[in-house]
Design an enzyme around this catalytic site. Structure first.
Site, PDB file in Angstrom:
ATOM      1  N   ARG A  36     -10.984  41.653  36.408  1.00 62.79           N
ATOM      2  CA  ARG A  36     -10.818  42.870  37.199  1.00 62.79           C
ATOM      3  C   ARG A  36     -11.645  44.022  36.665  1.00 62.79           C
ATOM      4  O   ARG A  36     -12.039  44.907  37.412  1.00 62.79           O
ATOM      5  CB  ARG A  36      -9.341  43.283  37.232  1.00 62.79           C
ATOM      6  CG  ARG A  36      -8.464  42.408  38.107  1.00 62.79           C
ATOM      7  CD  ARG A  36      -7.050  42.976  38.165  1.00 62.79           C
ATOM      8  NE  ARG A  36      -6.175  42.229  39.054  1.00 62.79           N
ATOM      9  CZ  ARG A  36      -6.070  42.434  40.358  1.00 62.79           C
ATOM     10  NH1 ARG A  36      -6.801  43.379  40.944  1.00 62.79           N
ATOM     11  NH2 ARG A  36      -5.249  41.722  41.092  1.00 62.79           N
ATOM     12  N   LYS A 192      11.500  25.688  30.523  1.00 62.76           N
ATOM     13  CA  LYS A 192      11.361  25.731  29.065  1.00 62.76           C
ATOM     14  C   LYS A 192      11.301  27.171  28.576  1.00 62.76           C
ATOM     15  O   LYS A 192      11.726  27.471  27.455  1.00 62.76           O
ATOM     16  CB  LYS A 192      10.146  24.921  28.614  1.00 62.76           C
ATOM     17  CG  LYS A 192       8.800  25.478  29.048  1.00 62.76           C
ATOM     18  CD  LYS A 192       8.232  26.503  28.099  1.00 62.76           C
ATOM     19  CE  LYS A 192       6.969  27.138  28.650  1.00 62.76           C
ATOM     20  NZ  LYS A 192       6.432  28.179  27.753  1.00 62.76           N
ATOM     21  N   THR A 249       7.548  26.237  22.340  1.00 63.71           N
ATOM     22  CA  THR A 249       7.972  27.615  22.579  1.00 63.71           C
ATOM     23  C   THR A 249       9.358  27.915  22.026  1.00 63.71           C
ATOM     24  O   THR A 249       9.715  29.074  21.856  1.00 63.71           O
ATOM     25  CB  THR A 249       7.949  27.947  24.083  1.00 63.71           C
ATOM     26  OG1 THR A 249       8.752  27.002  24.778  1.00 63.71           O
ATOM     27  CG2 THR A 249       6.547  27.893  24.634  1.00 63.71           C
TER      28      THR A 249
END
Length: 330
Positions: A36, A192, A249
């Site tokens: 961007r 998860k 994670t």
């Protein structure tokens, strides 16, 4: 498929930049990162870095970058690497620029908050002339960008399509396993994050490693029930997009979801959280609501959603989970 396809990665955040550089490094594809900001493009093209997203990491010299959306018109493979809640808006904005028949790959882990729908369903609604696939599994952006060994899953409508994409995007340090279970791969990646928050709560509250192990195993049972209720293959969650991603994670402090959960566990709320994106905080409430509608029992997900929303305190949540009726494990 073109032997050297043009791959465009939309989204110059950490994960998008990491995917772009690791695919560019293979030399098998021309890879362009669609950003961007002009400053990001200048940083990448001049210095081979994106220090805002991945500080200190040198990117592939083969990686191109641009802010020109017209680059999409000739790209048969496009990776959507923006957050889950931005996928629909991005699809609407970019639809006029995408080539007919291009494969758009969802690289976010979550469900649409407003509708409770899978992201592949959202993109198929917005992009009916494109093929929609999904990439998920255990991989931190910094590890991928540094060229550390990483294995993930890519799921498409057919196994043959997924295998073609895996061959196009894989390299010496980045291996993709093909799958035809888009439902299971997506829900494994979304849930998860919720369970990683729960693991963080366990750590922050000092409940011990035995509690974390119990939570991971029972969380996988929730995942499998949720996947099956959506028409996916329950066994998918025992692979990379499920167990593999949860182990990563739910144990590593690189995970924002885990750190968010630790903050919750230590102080009972997320006051003072620095505002980092926590996909699991969005997914928890969505998954809990959808599970109730489908009649799927998901006590851990329900507890995380209630704690995140401030509707349940930690002590009460733990007590409720530990005093549930005794049933068979499977």
């Amino acid at each position: 498929m073109n032997p050297r396809p043009h791959v465009v990665v939309v989204g110059a955040g950490a994960f998008g930049t990491a995917l772009a550089t690791v695919v560019a490094e293979t030399g098998e594809s021309r890879v362009t990162l669609l950003a961007r900001r002009d400053e990001t493009v200048l940083d990448i093209t001049t210095h081979h870095r994106n220090d805002v997203a991945l500080p200190g990491i040198v990117l592939s010299a083969a990686l191109e970058a641009t802010t020109d959306r017209d680059i999409l018109r000739h790209a048969p493979i496009v990776l959507f690497a923006m957050p889950s809640q931005a996928q629909r808006e991005a699809a609407r904005e970019l639809a006029p620029h995408l080539m007919d028949g291009a494969t758009v790959i969802v690289c976010a882990k979550g469900m649409e908050k407003a509708s409770g729908r899978l992201l592949t369903d959202v993109l198929e609604e917005e992009l009916p002339r494109q093929n929609i696939a999904v990439l998920s599994g255990p991989g931190f952006a910094a590890d991928i960008a540094r060229g550390l060994p990483t294995a993930m899953v890519i799921a498409a409508q057919t196994l043959e399509q997924a295998a073609d994409l895996a061959r196009a995007l894989s390299g010496p340090t980045f291996r993709l396993y093909p799958s035809a279970d888009r439902i299971g791969v997506q829900l494994g990646g979304a849930l998860k994050n919720v369970l990683a928050i729960a693991c963080g709560v366990v750590e922050g509250a000092g409940l011990g490693d035995s509690a974390r192990a119990a939570l991971i195993s029972r969380g996988l049972a929730e995942m499998s029930r949720f996947v099956a209720a959506h028409g996916g293959d329950a066994s998918t969650v025992s692979g990379l997009s499920g167990l593999g991603d949860l182990v990563l994670t739910g144990t590593s402090h690189q995970s924002r979801n885990l750190r968010f959960g630790i903050a919750l566990g230590k102080q009972g709320n997320a006051h003072g959280w620095p505002g980092e994106l926590v996909e699991g905080a969005f997914a928890a409430g969505v998954a809990s609501k959808v599970a109730a509608e489908l009649g799927v029992d998901m006590p851990i997900t329900d507890a995380v959603a209630a704690i995140v929303d401030g509707k349940l305190d930690l002590t009460t949540a733990i007590s409720a989970l530990m005093t549930r009726p005794i049933t068979r494990e499977f």
